[in-house]
Design a protein around this motif. Structure first.
Motif, PDB file in Angstrom:
ATOM      1  N   MET A   1       0.946  -1.088   0.115  1.00  0.00           N
ATOM      2  CA  MET A   1       0.042  -0.215  -0.051  1.00  0.00           C
ATOM      3  C   MET A   1       1.063   1.405  -0.088  1.00  0.00           C
ATOM      4  O   MET A   1       1.832   1.505   0.851  1.00  0.00           O
ATOM      5  CB  MET A   1      -1.049  -0.020   1.280  1.00  0.00           C
ATOM      6  CG  MET A   1      -1.669   1.338   1.217  1.00  0.00           C
ATOM      7  SD  MET A   1      -2.952   1.656   0.066  1.00  0.00           S
ATOM      8  CE  MET A   1      -3.840   0.234  -0.016  1.00  0.00           C
ATOM      9  N   THR A   2       0.507   2.200  -0.859  1.00  0.00           N
ATOM     10  CA  THR A   2       1.275   3.316  -0.866  1.00  0.00           C
ATOM     11  C   THR A   2       0.835   4.199   0.491  1.00  0.00           C
ATOM     12  O   THR A   2      -0.037   4.213   0.863  1.00  0.00           O
ATOM     13  CB  THR A   2       1.023   4.138  -2.274  1.00  0.00           C
ATOM     14  OG1 THR A   2       1.740   5.143  -2.247  1.00  0.00           O
ATOM     15  CG2 THR A   2      -0.280   4.682  -2.471  1.00  0.00           C
TER      16      THR A   2
ATOM     17  N   ALA B   1     -10.210   2.981   7.155  1.00  0.00           N
ATOM     18  CA  ALA B   1      -9.261   1.983   7.604  1.00  0.00           C
ATOM     19  C   ALA B   1      -7.725   1.825   6.960  1.00  0.00           C
ATOM     20  O   ALA B   1      -6.914   1.671   7.672  1.00  0.00           O
ATOM     21  CB  ALA B   1     -10.135   0.485   7.574  1.00  0.00           C
ATOM     22  N   GLU B   2      -7.719   2.068   5.713  1.00  0.00           N
ATOM     23  CA  GLU B   2      -6.523   2.581   4.869  1.00  0.00           C
ATOM     24  C   GLU B   2      -5.883   3.898   4.922  1.00  0.00           C
ATOM     25  O   GLU B   2      -4.784   3.857   4.715  1.00  0.00           O
ATOM     26  CB  GLU B   2      -6.841   2.221   3.502  1.00  0.00           C
ATOM     27  CG  GLU B   2      -7.430   0.602   3.292  1.00  0.00           C
ATOM     28  CD  GLU B   2      -6.283  -0.363   3.313  1.00  0.00           C
ATOM     29  OE1 GLU B   2      -5.188  -0.075   3.254  1.00  0.00           O
ATOM     30  OE2 GLU B   2      -6.578  -1.544   3.652  1.00  0.00           O
TER      31      GLU B   2
ATOM     32  N   ARG C   1      -6.353  -1.063  -6.341  1.00  0.00           N
ATOM     33  CA  ARG C   1      -6.554  -0.396  -7.856  1.00  0.00           C
ATOM     34  C   ARG C   1      -6.228   1.213  -7.225  1.00  0.00           C
ATOM     35  O   ARG C   1      -5.686   1.919  -8.228  1.00  0.00           O
ATOM     36  CB  ARG C   1      -7.931  -0.413  -8.402  1.00  0.00           C
ATOM     37  CG  ARG C   1      -8.322  -1.897  -8.858  1.00  0.00           C
ATOM     38  CD  ARG C   1      -7.394  -2.153 -10.234  1.00  0.00           C
ATOM     39  NE  ARG C   1      -7.845  -3.472 -10.837  1.00  0.00           N
ATOM     40  CZ  ARG C   1      -8.795  -3.567 -11.792  1.00  0.00           C
ATOM     41  NH1 ARG C   1      -9.261  -2.410 -12.261  1.00  0.00           N
ATOM     42  NH2 ARG C   1      -8.872  -4.650 -12.122  1.00  0.00           N
ATOM     43  N   VAL C   2      -6.870   1.769  -6.157  1.00  0.00           N
ATOM     44  CA  VAL C   2      -6.641   3.070  -5.829  1.00  0.00           C
ATOM     45  C   VAL C   2      -5.265   3.272  -5.418  1.00  0.00           C
ATOM     46  O   VAL C   2      -4.646   4.364  -5.881  1.00  0.00           O
ATOM     47  CB  VAL C   2      -7.562   3.123  -4.579  1.00  0.00           C
ATOM     48  CG1 VAL C   2      -7.232   4.677  -3.882  1.00  0.00           C
ATOM     49  CG2 VAL C   2      -8.930   3.246  -5.070  1.00  0.00           C
ATOM     50  N   ALA C   3      -4.513   2.422  -4.784  1.00  0.00           N
ATOM     51  CA  ALA C   3      -3.199   2.605  -4.396  1.00  0.00           C
ATOM     52  C   ALA C   3      -2.289   2.640  -5.862  1.00  0.00           C
ATOM     53  O   ALA C   3      -1.524   3.598  -5.614  1.00  0.00           O
ATOM     54  CB  ALA C   3      -2.723   1.347  -3.588  1.00  0.00           C
TER      55      ALA C   3
ATOM     56  N   VAL D   1       2.838   0.566 -16.160  1.00  0.00           N
ATOM     57  CA  VAL D   1       1.763   1.522 -16.257  1.00  0.00           C
ATOM     58  C   VAL D   1       0.772   1.717 -15.249  1.00  0.00           C
ATOM     59  O   VAL D   1       0.527   2.709 -14.687  1.00  0.00           O
ATOM     60  CB  VAL D   1       1.153   1.374 -17.709  1.00  0.00           C
ATOM     61  CG1 VAL D   1       0.211   2.644 -17.952  1.00  0.00           C
ATOM     62  CG2 VAL D   1       2.044   1.589 -18.988  1.00  0.00           C
ATOM     63  N   TRP D   2       0.146   0.623 -14.934  1.00  0.00           N
ATOM     64  CA  TRP D   2      -0.546   0.232 -13.800  1.00  0.00           C
ATOM     65  C   TRP D   2      -0.133   0.061 -12.562  1.00  0.00           C
ATOM     66  O   TRP D   2      -0.809   0.080 -11.448  1.00  0.00           O
ATOM     67  CB  TRP D   2      -1.728  -0.585 -14.033  1.00  0.00           C
ATOM     68  CG  TRP D   2      -2.964  -0.143 -15.248  1.00  0.00           C
ATOM     69  CD1 TRP D   2      -4.027   0.315 -15.054  1.00  0.00           C
ATOM     70  CD2 TRP D   2      -2.921  -0.188 -16.748  1.00  0.00           C
ATOM     71  NE1 TRP D   2      -4.836   0.574 -16.244  1.00  0.00           N
ATOM     72  CE2 TRP D   2      -3.903   0.358 -17.108  1.00  0.00           C
ATOM     73  CE3 TRP D   2      -1.575  -0.667 -17.469  1.00  0.00           C
ATOM     74  CZ2 TRP D   2      -4.028   0.594 -18.764  1.00  0.00           C
ATOM     75  CZ3 TRP D   2      -1.922  -0.567 -18.942  1.00  0.00           C
ATOM     76  CH2 TRP D   2      -3.147   0.091 -19.337  1.00  0.00           C
ATOM     77  N   ASP D   3       1.043  -0.331 -12.494  1.00  0.00           N
ATOM     78  CA  ASP D   3       1.595  -0.625 -11.056  1.00  0.00           C
ATOM     79  C   ASP D   3       1.025  -1.981 -10.163  1.00  0.00           C
ATOM     80  O   ASP D   3       0.813  -1.788  -9.343  1.00  0.00           O
ATOM     81  CB  ASP D   3       1.670   0.511 -10.166  1.00  0.00           C
ATOM     82  CG  ASP D   3       2.890   0.449  -9.181  1.00  0.00           C
ATOM     83  OD1 ASP D   3       3.703  -0.351  -9.347  1.00  0.00           O
ATOM     84  OD2 ASP D   3       3.123   1.255  -8.299  1.00  0.00           O
TER      85      ASP D   3
END
Length: 241
Positions: A1-2, A33-34, A121-123, A194-196
């Motif tokens: 997680m970033t 929570a993240e 996906r958000v990260a 690209v998408w990491d």
């Protein structure tokens, strides 16, 4: 997680736009929570208003909404300022996905989805935003492939001297292909660079994500510039004009 902090050190804000309150609340709770600050909207007009006031760092956006739909929300949000958008859709129809990408969405998830995948996906979206910001500060030189010119520092693209508007994802995809023009890049490599996304996303839906973005990109820079190698991936070719 970033890290859920921006470069200025402030907590990142996520805007969740979903008219089904149980889904909206579940998404919001997981993002809190993240480590995110979360604001919620349940219809199109409220989403646009909140985006303008709260200036979110990322938007999770359902396609079907009261007032006006998620496509119109995305169009209006992106007209105000560029922000990464993860579209949530009940349909996996390619035409619907391409319309979403065309109005500025960066990624999409088909319902039902897992919260783990949403968070991943958000990260990935935010890591790409951070990477693009760092690259802009470095001010690297432009890349020219045939009549196509790409400036990584300003994130501007021209075809035969004419500016082309690309979404952040489309730009990153084109830049990745341009850096090794003529070479075939596999879908898995594009997903990583690209998408990491890691190897965990090597699925049919992941492959469709690449294919959908390539199709949208071709419509803007010219279909002949991006060669398909069936079963493998894509290559950017130098063509005149």
């Amino acid at each position: 997680m970033t890290s859920q902090h921006s470069s200025s050190g402030s907590v990142r804000t996520a805007l969740v736009v979903e008219d089904e309150r149980t889904i909206n609340d579940a998404l919001a709770q997981r993002l809190v929570a993240e480590g995110f600050r979360v604001v919620q909207a349940y219809d199109g007009p409220a989403a646009v208003e909140l985006a303008a006031v709260k200036r979110p760092d990322v938007v999770l956006l359902d396609v079907m909404l009261p007032g006006f739909d998620g496509l119109e929300v995305c169009r209006r949000i992106q007209a105000d300022r560029p922000v990464p958008v993860l579209m949530l859709t009940a349909r996996d129809d390619e035409a619907d996905v391409l319309v979403g990408l065309g109005v500025g969405a960066d990624d999409y998830l088909t319902k039902p989805f897992s919260m783990r995948e949403v968070v991943a996906r958000v990260a990935a979206l935010l890591r790409r935003v951070d990477r693009a910001a760092a690259l802009a500060e470095e001010r690297p030189g432009s890349i020219t492939v045939g009549g196509l010119s790409i400036d990584p520092g300003t994130r501007r693209t021209t075809v035969a001297g004419e500016p082309v508007h690309l979404t952040p994802t489309e730009f990153d995809l084109l830049l990745c292909l341009a850096r090794e023009a003529g070479q075939v890049l596999t879908r898995d490599r594009l997903l990583r660079e690209v998408w990491d996304w890691g190897d965990a996303w090597g699925s049919a839906s992941a492959a469709r994500t690449v294919d959908s973005h390539v199709k949208a990109l071709r419509s803007k820079v010219g279909a002949a510039r991006i060669r398909t190698v069936h079963g493998v991936g894509y290559a950017l070719e130098a063509i005149a004009g």
